[in-house]
Design a protein around this motif. Structure first.
Motif, PDB file in Angstrom:
ATOM      1  N   LYS A 309       0.827  -1.193   0.000  1.00 23.13           N
ATOM      2  CA  LYS A 309       0.000   0.000   0.000  1.00 23.13           C
ATOM      3  C   LYS A 309       0.866   1.249   0.000  1.00 23.13           C
ATOM      4  N   VAL A 310       0.348   2.295  -0.633  1.00 28.53           N
ATOM      5  CA  VAL A 310       1.059   3.567  -0.622  1.00 28.53           C
ATOM      6  C   VAL A 310       1.167   4.097   0.804  1.00 28.53           C
ATOM      7  N   LEU A 311       0.098   3.907   1.573  1.00 25.75           N
ATOM      8  CA  LEU A 311       0.105   4.261   2.992  1.00 25.75           C
ATOM      9  C   LEU A 311       0.065   2.948   3.772  1.00 25.75           C
ATOM     10  N   PRO A 312       1.231   2.407   4.158  1.00 32.54           N
ATOM     11  CA  PRO A 312       1.268   1.078   4.790  1.00 32.54           C
ATOM     12  C   PRO A 312       0.486   1.063   6.097  1.00 32.54           C
ATOM     13  N   LEU A 313      -0.214  -0.049   6.319  1.00 35.48           N
ATOM     14  CA  LEU A 313      -0.928  -0.215   7.573  1.00 35.48           C
ATOM     15  C   LEU A 313       0.081  -0.327   8.705  1.00 35.48           C
ATOM     16  N   GLY A 314      -0.218   0.379   9.789  1.00 40.08           N
ATOM     17  CA  GLY A 314       0.685   0.393  10.936  1.00 40.08           C
ATOM     18  C   GLY A 314       1.744   1.466  10.868  1.00 40.08           C
ATOM     19  N   SER A 315       1.878   2.152   9.727  1.00 39.97           N
ATOM     20  CA  SER A 315       2.878   3.224   9.638  1.00 39.97           C
ATOM     21  C   SER A 315       2.464   4.395  10.518  1.00 39.97           C
ATOM     22  N   GLN A 316       3.460   5.067  11.054  1.00 38.68           N
ATOM     23  CA  GLN A 316       3.223   6.163  11.995  1.00 38.68           C
ATOM     24  C   GLN A 316       3.718   7.474  11.402  1.00 38.68           C
ATOM     25  N   TRP A 317       2.943   8.537  11.618  1.00 42.04           N
ATOM     26  CA  TRP A 317       3.234   9.853  11.054  1.00 42.04           C
ATOM     27  C   TRP A 317       3.177  10.876  12.177  1.00 42.04           C
ATOM     28  N   PRO A 318       4.186  11.742  12.252  1.00 40.40           N
ATOM     29  CA  PRO A 318       4.302  12.656  13.397  1.00 40.40           C
ATOM     30  C   PRO A 318       3.192  13.704  13.410  1.00 40.40           C
ATOM     31  N   LEU A 319       2.894  14.150  14.623  1.00 44.86           N
ATOM     32  CA  LEU A 319       1.888  15.192  14.812  1.00 44.86           C
ATOM     33  C   LEU A 319       2.494  16.566  15.028  1.00 44.86           C
ATOM     34  N   ASN A 320       3.832  16.638  15.099  1.00 47.69           N
ATOM     35  CA  ASN A 320       4.465  17.936  15.327  1.00 47.69           C
ATOM     36  C   ASN A 320       4.769  18.664  14.030  1.00 47.69           C
ATOM     37  N   GLU A 321       4.240  18.182  12.909  1.00 43.69           N
ATOM     38  CA  GLU A 321       4.391  18.852  11.627  1.00 43.69           C
ATOM     39  C   GLU A 321       3.075  19.512  11.234  1.00 43.69           C
ATOM     40  N   VAL A 322       3.165  20.446  10.295  1.00 45.79           N
ATOM     41  CA  VAL A 322       1.967  21.095   9.780  1.00 45.79           C
ATOM     42  C   VAL A 322       1.272  20.109   8.843  1.00 45.79           C
ATOM     43  N   SER A 323       0.099  19.628   9.242  1.00 47.59           N
ATOM     44  CA  SER A 323      -0.617  18.618   8.469  1.00 47.59           C
ATOM     45  C   SER A 323      -2.094  18.684   8.796  1.00 47.59           C
ATOM     46  N   SER A 343       6.043  23.153   2.661  1.00 46.41           N
ATOM     47  CA  SER A 343       6.130  22.435   3.924  1.00 46.41           C
ATOM     48  C   SER A 343       7.358  21.527   3.933  1.00 46.41           C
ATOM     49  N   VAL A 344       7.786  21.186   5.126  1.00 47.46           N
ATOM     50  CA  VAL A 344       8.912  20.271   5.302  1.00 47.46           C
ATOM     51  C   VAL A 344       8.499  19.213   6.319  1.00 47.46           C
ATOM     52  N   GLY A 345       9.212  18.108   6.298  1.00 49.49           N
ATOM     53  CA  GLY A 345       8.927  17.033   7.234  1.00 49.49           C
ATOM     54  C   GLY A 345       8.552  15.757   6.513  1.00 49.49           C
ATOM     55  N   LYS A 346       8.280  14.735   7.284  1.00 50.30           N
ATOM     56  CA  LYS A 346       7.983  13.411   6.742  1.00 50.30           C
ATOM     57  C   LYS A 346       6.709  13.420   5.906  1.00 50.30           C
ATOM     58  N   ILE A 347       5.669  14.074   6.419  1.00 49.02           N
ATOM     59  CA  ILE A 347       4.393  14.098   5.699  1.00 49.02           C
ATOM     60  C   ILE A 347       4.517  14.903   4.407  1.00 49.02           C
ATOM     61  N   ALA A 348       5.181  16.060   4.481  1.00 49.25           N
ATOM     62  CA  ALA A 348       5.352  16.888   3.286  1.00 49.25           C
ATOM     63  C   ALA A 348       6.188  16.165   2.234  1.00 49.25           C
ATOM     64  N   THR A 349       7.222  15.442   2.661  1.00 51.17           N
ATOM     65  CA  THR A 349       8.049  14.688   1.716  1.00 51.17           C
ATOM     66  C   THR A 349       7.215  13.626   0.999  1.00 51.17           C
ATOM     67  N   TRP A 350       6.387  12.906   1.757  1.00 53.89           N
ATOM     68  CA  TRP A 350       5.526  11.904   1.134  1.00 53.89           C
ATOM     69  C   TRP A 350       4.536  12.562   0.168  1.00 53.89           C
TER      70      TRP A 350
END
Length: 635
Positions: A309-323, A343-350
């Motif tokens: 999956k593009v968004l793997p089940l069980g994957s974790q995404w931080p809450l300290n980013e702008v999202s 934006s920058v961070g894990k979510i923005a990169t994805w």
């Protein structure tokens, strides 16, 4: 035939004038010859009427002018050939008193009537043509979904019918042209279009357009515009109805899954799929809020390949980013985001990797608390997900209901498991207390009495007999107590497993029991205890209530499940609500994730089947020291 002849005579387009002159001359000549012939065989009082036939024909076909000329020629011929003296234009009496004035008067009336009939026919033909033109224009303008596209063929039809080339219908207001005229078309004071008349259009055509055709064109354009607006509204309504129908169907499917109580992972993935299909999204994620991050529990994407999956089940995404997820957590309301470029961070990169340009998130609230968030992502630059926040709420409510139901079921199962475990532990404790306490004391008391009996002098036979009787009674009490303790938790179940324990139950049963026991490995203790007590309770019920002659007991493995079946040929009619202990058995079985079914028709016996999934590795039970002591204990 008569109507066709009249139509030919009264046709709108006149024949050439020369043909009319020739026709008038021929008519006068023919009438003169006919009148001379008739004058010989009859009186001449009515011969003037013969000359009126030509006047009538010419007036009808060529109009009043040529008809009057024909009347004048007919009057000369009538005077010359038919009035005395014949073959002369003079008369013995003054001409005013001859039939000539009457002839002229009647001819004038006939010519006028014929010309009027021709004029009326022309007007009627014009009206018919205008009606046909209006019908054809209505066919073109009122049957189209795009009024702009229908205007060119309507303009060509108007030009061809009116004989005025380059007429043009337009919807917009245009300035007055130098070589032409822009005729505004209005309806109730509002402009509905413009009729452009090029230079060179004859004035009768212009007057005809302004006075007679313009109202019809205005009404047609107004109706066409209203129809176009109605079509737009209807199309929008149809789209809305289709959208609502799709949403309701998706909600019904999800609600069915919720009612079936499927696993949370399956439900979340199903909801993500339904939401993505409805909203035409690229990716959908259902996540749970955990300390410092969100955990993806369900996802869907059109890019998913198999189990990846593009968004793997069980994957974790931080809450300290702008999202979106952090915004929903902060506000507790649906949120939207349309820019990830800065934006920058894990979510923005994805998001940049997937080409995501916008996202909408809706909170999942369970029992009044914010549990998680559902987010839909889009990779198009156009605005998407109109009204997505409201449309997502129905699905998030279903997700919340499913989560609440799952939590309630888990809490209920845990509660039932605790109750059953406490009951089993209480039973074991009672059995242990009986074995280690009362049973051991009775055994010791029996030994002491045996010692006292052995020390009684031989002459005291009566005392020795009483002591022996007391020892025998005490031995019976110990046997009863041992049997009672075995019923509480049989030692043979702990030592040998289900098969020996069921055989022991069958031997102690008051009814014949036919056994069909397959080889079953040692199973977790709670499973063996549940099956044993289910069989014991069922056999007890058969003995007490069924009036049966035989009982069949079957035990075996079916894949990864243990199955127990107990059938009798008794009266039947067993029911959970009759206080027969079946409810307790069902609770014990369902605590292990199993299922207990009863088929008990009146007069057809009772069939009880138990299926328990075996999800744990079978264990080997080793006899304990307490078990050995219990078996060796005796008076």
């Amino acid at each position: 035939m008569r109507e066709r002849l009249l139509s030919l005579l009264l046709r709108t387009k006149r024949p050439p004038l020369a043909a009319g002159v020739v026709c008038g001359a021929l008519c006068i000549a023919a009438e003169a010859l006919l009148s001379l012939f008739l004058e010989r065989v009859t009186s001449g009082d009515f011969l003037g009427g013969i000359y009126l036939l030509g006047v009538l024909l010419v007036s009808v076909v060529w109009g009043l002018g040529l008809g009057l000329a024909t009347l004048a020629g007919s009057a000369v011929a009538f005077t010359y050939f038919n009035l005395p003296p014949a073959w002369s234009l003079s008369s013995e009496t003054h001409w005013l008193w001859t039939p000539l004035p009457i002839f002229l008067l009647v001819g004038l009336v006939i010519s006028s009537i014929a010309a009027l009939a021709r004029s009326l026919n022309i007007q009627a033909d014009d009206r018919r043509r205008e009606a046909d033109l209006a019908a054809q224009l209505a066919h073109i303008l009122l049957r189209t979904k795009d009024l702009e596209a229908a205007l060119p063929p309507a303009s060509r039809l108007l030009s061809r019918t009116l004989g005025a080339p380059d007429l043009e219908l337009r919807l917009e207001e245009i300035p007055e042209e130098e070589d032409g005229e822009a005729l505004p078309l209005t309806e109730n004071g509002a402009r509905v279009g413009t009729l452009v008349l090029p230079a060179g259009v004859p004035e009768p055509v212009r007057r005809r357009l302004r006075e007679r055709m313009a109202p019809s064109l205005e009404a047609l354009l107004r109706a066409a515009r209203d129809r176009e607006k109605t079509e737009v509204v209807l199309a929008s309504s149809r789209d809305e109805i289709r959208r609502i129908a799709r949403e309701q169907a998706a909600l019904r499917r999800v609600a069915t899954l919720v009612a079936r109580g499927i696993s949370s992972a399956e439900l979340f993935n199903a909801v993500a799929f339904e939401m993505g299909s409805l909203m035409e999204a690229d990716h959908v994620a259902i996540s749970r809020y955990d300390p410092g991050h969100v955990t993806v529990l369900g996802s869907w994407s059109w890019r998913d390949a198999g189990t990846e999956k593009v968004l793997p089940l069980g994957s974790q995404w931080p809450l300290n980013e702008v999202s979106v997820s952090s915004a929903v957590l902060e506000t507790g309301r649906p949120m939207r985001r349309v820019d990830y470029a800065q934006s920058v961070g894990k979510i923005a990169t994805w998001a940049k990797k997937m080409g995501v340009t916008s996202a909408v998130g809706s909170p999942v609230v369970v029992d009044g608390c914010l549990w998680g968030v559902m987010i839909i992502f889009s990779s198009t630059r156009e605005p998407r997900f109109e009204g997505g926040e409201e449309r997502m709420m129905d699905f998030t409510e279903l997700v919340a209901t499913a989560i609440s139901n799952a939590q309630a079921r888990a809490e209920l199962a845990a509660s039932r498991a605790r109750v059953v475990a406490a009951a089993d532990e209480t039973r074991r404790r009672i059995e242990r207390d009986l074995h280690d306490g009362a049973q051991q004391r009775l055994v010791s008391l029996g030994l002491e009495l045996r010692a006292v009996e052995a020390g009684v002098p031989p002459p005291m036979t009566e005392l020795r007999g009483r002591l022996s009787h007391a020892v025998q009674g005490l031995t019976g009490v110990v046997d009863d107590l041992r049997e009672l303790s075995r019923g509480i938790h049989p030692a043979i179940l702990s030592k040998g497993g289900l098969v020996p324990a069921l055989k022991a139950l069958a031997r102690r049963s008051a009814l014949p029991v036919e056994l069909e026991l397959a080889s079953v490995p040692r199973l977790p203790e709670r499973v063996e205890v549940a099956v044993y007590y289910t069989a014991a309770e069922a056999l007890t019920n058969v003995v007490k209530h069924a009036n049966a002659s035989v009982v069949h007991v079957t035990l075996g493995m079916a894949g990864a499940a243990l199955r127990l079946s107990i059938r009798d040929d008794g009266d039947g009619g067993a029911d959970y609500g009759k206080g027969s202990g079946l409810i307790g058995l069902r609770d014990r079985v369902e605590t292990l994730g199993g299922r207990l079914r009863i088929m008990s028709s009146v007069g057809a016996g009772t069939s009880l089947s138990v299926t328990i999934p075996i999800v744990m590795t079978p264990i080997v039970m080793v006899p304990t020291r307490d078990d050995a002591d219990r078996d060796a204990a005796g008076p």
